[in-house]
Design a protein around this motif. Structure first.
Motif, short mmCIF file in Angstrom:
data_model
loop_
_atom_site.label_atom_id
_atom_site.label_comp_id
_atom_site.label_asym_id
_atom_site.label_seq_id
_atom_site.Cartn_x
_atom_site.Cartn_y
_atom_site.Cartn_z
N SER A 146 8.45 10.33 3.07
CA SER A 146 8.03 9.33 4.05
C SER A 146 8.87 8.56 4.54
O SER A 146 8.87 7.95 5.75
CB SER A 146 6.76 8.87 3.27
N ALA A 175 6.67 10.70 -1.44
CA ALA A 175 5.99 9.32 -0.89
C ALA A 175 6.40 8.24 -1.63
O ALA A 175 5.79 7.26 -1.64
CB ALA A 175 4.54 9.37 -0.51
N VAL A 184 -0.01 8.65 3.56
CA VAL A 184 0.81 9.20 4.20
C VAL A 184 -0.11 9.81 5.38
O VAL A 184 -1.01 10.62 4.94
CB VAL A 184 1.77 10.34 3.49
#
Lengths: 465, 465
Positions: A146, A175, A184
């Motif tokens: 991410s 993430a 996300v």
């Protein structure tokens, strides 16, 4: 004593501490047992899963707890690859993924799988179109972080997820660095994260696998965590992880904005205060709390040591700070300077005064390191060469470590005329990255590199100004 | 409220709690980092490793921390098998290993390896000679627990280690149940254990691999824990695990003797207080704190539930208490009764009064369960059959779960003459174990079993008294 390395591990959030203490008494028993201590543990585990799933944006039965973010990534990659074996054995990753993803990819390649790395631009971001183009025939899985853990650049996850969905390829999102700041976005298929990055305790990762994603857990398994994470659940830590994720999320908007301001201050001031610095990573699309810069002619390890003496804990992607003596693969993939590299990642609650004091201290520290290395002062253009200057020079830096090859280059560039070349012989891995980066920063032309007859590599630079 | 399931998870030892709290503040940073928080974490990690290694009886550099005992076993088995690939692909295990060992063995078999199971006697012990004989050509690894987790029987580890050494086969010892009581004797090669079994926190296992043992870690790895356990170290829990191991060891001799006395009391009194009970496991060579018995004509799940209502938390290997509806593989391998199975494992500090109260409560609880199931009273020999009794009877218990098939058998055995047979039709997995066990306990002859034309199996019993 300011600790500026939240991206490695954040200090325990007060809520995590409180939840951990409470569940040491309530949550030590086996949640698979039917007696009261077991039932109590099961209730805690279920509640933690609900809370974590809500923060992730998935269903509780899609989420399992793992012993670390690294293990979540390993289990996610191997399980998704195995589940999609019929589709093919191609794995697509960005070039700047966390080492846990790259290690999983190495295992896949060693077992005969194909791994395609999508390059990044100088800011550290993949291009969504290029990522989509890499999803070739037989792609079983794609992985994209991410946001980058070393330079903070956010990746175009939602666009890449859409591209993946379009061709039926599941996307695993690491993430780890961003989950504390928010969910996300986009239609990802799998997601991995790590509690100690958001102020939860060590020992807890999480892996979400959306319903409908083909998934075949690899290695020995048991009945715990849906067969996806064997071994007795680390329940007090899981409870603390979930509780602190809720807590940091509640504070994320305000604290994120505040830290973003502090990071903006560092991004703006460092190049003003310190000559020959490159601030790397996307200035806008980035994590709120993280900034990375590299200082020419500086030994990263010494720099970290001096900053530590001044009370600042930061990390570095410089080669001399890694056990393998190679620069960070992230900086390498971005093609930016790696010497004198500093990553500042501010934990929640960082005082503005600490950032100011860092900005006060940094210029003197860098100047001190440069002084001890005998660095030519200033970033002014090199002096005009003497009339009888040779058209080319060779500098032998074989056996010398970063930042010496670049310092030697800077010392002699003024000794050749404009149009002349300096060839640096070096066997230090960092030179391959830092000599071209030096050329870009100082407006000289990087001609190229080749094997040197003396061993190592010969890097050729043409003086253009 | 007495908790008698220490073999699943022991409540946190006060020293573990104290160490955990202290290291939440001191040990949250990354021990791989060079700044002060990292150095402090590294010191804690090194000290914990030294302490744990001393308790295990190995060198500190032979020991790594894993996220659980299960993961230690998985990593140990896969790493040792891969390291010895040239020697062959045969894995030798006892039939009563913990499921983590058996799951690792299943993965090995699924990948084309050979797995040999060494049987145990009715006490649950392997014979060292039989184990040695199983170390055939191409044996890469042998696994033997130090003591059994369900019945407490100690295994002849030192003798088996010697036999393994004689033929150059490494021995992995699963010491999960015994390490808190003392080091494992003998020349083992690898050892795995789990902190929450000795009063340490969840989330910590340990794996020792002796120098000289060929070992190739499998799966993705990183630089942590000698490349044998990837992912950020769970440092506060590791510190707590090591500290509590030292603490329980200091108390082990005295507390072990005390609990041994309490267990002896249970072993002696239960058969006096409760009719038709089989106490299983070796009465002498056993863990100090653990005793297992099975009660004829009793539904294990109901028994656990009733004991829980009386305030006692125990576990069971009965089929009805497992998600797969099969009796514990340990009881099966021993060939002992599985119905109405109860494992009592006393945590350190268990009060004698709680054991006495358990002995007070148990007979009424068992009688209550039996009464509700309509069990024929007493263990006296069956009545004489009427003169016109048939020479053989068939009892249809198809679709009925444990303990019904055995209860039905007991109800009708008096209806056939001495020399006559009762055939029980049953499809419950437990019947295969419990009908022969009933015959042994009641002095009747177990003739054998065969597929029943009606489906399920036909178990034939001949009345001998």
């Amino acid at each position: 004593m300011p600790y500026f390395d939240a991206a490695s591990a954040a200090p325990l959030h007060p809520v995590a501490r409180q939840a951990l203490l409470a569940s040491l008494d309530e949550g030590w028993a086996d949640p698979a047992r039917l007696y009261r201590e077991g039932r109590r543990a099961r209730l805690l585990l279920d509640a933690a899963r609900e809370a974590a799933a809500e923060a992730v944006g998935c269903r509780a039965d899609e989420l399992v707890f793992t012993p670390s973010g690294t293990r979540a990534v390993h289990a996610g990659v191997s399980g998704a690859l195995a589940g999609r074996r019929r589709a093919g054995n191609r794995l697509v990753v960005s070039a700047v993924e966390h080492s846990s993803v790259l290690h999983a990819a190495e295992v896949h390649a060693a077992a005969g799988g194909t791994v395609a790395e999508v390059p990044v631009d100088r800011s550290g971001a993949v291009d969504a179109g290029a990522f989509a183009a890499a999803l070739g025939e037989g792609t079983a899985l794609a992985c994209l972080q991410s946001a980058n853990h070393e330079v903070g650049t956010e990746q175009p996850v939602a666009e890449v997820a859409e591209a993946c969905r379009g061709v039926g390829v599941p996307l695993l999102v690491d993430a780890a660095q961003s989950l504390g700041w928010g969910p996300v976005e986009g239609g990802w298929s799998l997601l991995a994260a790590s509690a100690h990055k958001w102020g939860g305790p060590a020992g807890v990762g999480l892996l979400a696998v959306r319903k409908g994603v083909r998934f075949a857990p690899q290695g020995p398994s048991d009945e715990r965590e849906s067969g996806r994470a064997p071994g007795f659940e680390n329940l007090p830590a899981i409870v603390a992880a979930a509780a602190s994720l809720r807590a940091v999320r509640a504070e994320a908007a305000a604290e994120g904005a505040r830290l973003r301001g502090l990071v903006d201050r560092i991004r703006a001031r460092v190049p003003e205060l310190v000559p020959d610095v490159e601030v790397v990573g996307d200035p806008v699309r980035r994590l709120p709390h993280l900034v990375t810069f590299s200082c020419l002619y500086v030994d990263g390890e010494t720099l970290l040591h001096e900053l530590d003496r001044e009370g600042f804990s930061v990390s570095s992607g410089s080669s001399c700070t890694s056990s393998t003596l190679t620069p960070s693969h992230v900086l390498r993939a971005m093609g930016v300077l790696s010497e004198g590299n500093v990553r500042v990642s501010l934990p929640a609650g960082t005082a503005a005064e600490d950032v100011d004091r860092f900005l006060d201290v940094l210029p003197g520290v860098v100047a001190g390191v440069r002084g001890r290395l005998g660095v030519p002062a200033g970033s002014a253009a090199p002096a005009a060469a003497p009339a009888d200057a040779p058209g080319s020079l060779v500098v032998d830096a074989l056996g010398r470590r970063c930042p010496i090859p670049v310092i030697e280059l800077a010392k002699v560039i003024g000794d050749v005329p404009v149009g002349g070349t300096v060839t640096v012989l070096a066997d230090d891995e960092a030179a391959r990255l830092d000599i071209p980066a030096w050329c870009a920063m100082r407006g000289q032309e990087y001609v190229g590199e080749e094997d040197a007859p003396e061993g190592g590599r010969a890097y050729v630079v043409r003086r253009t100004s």
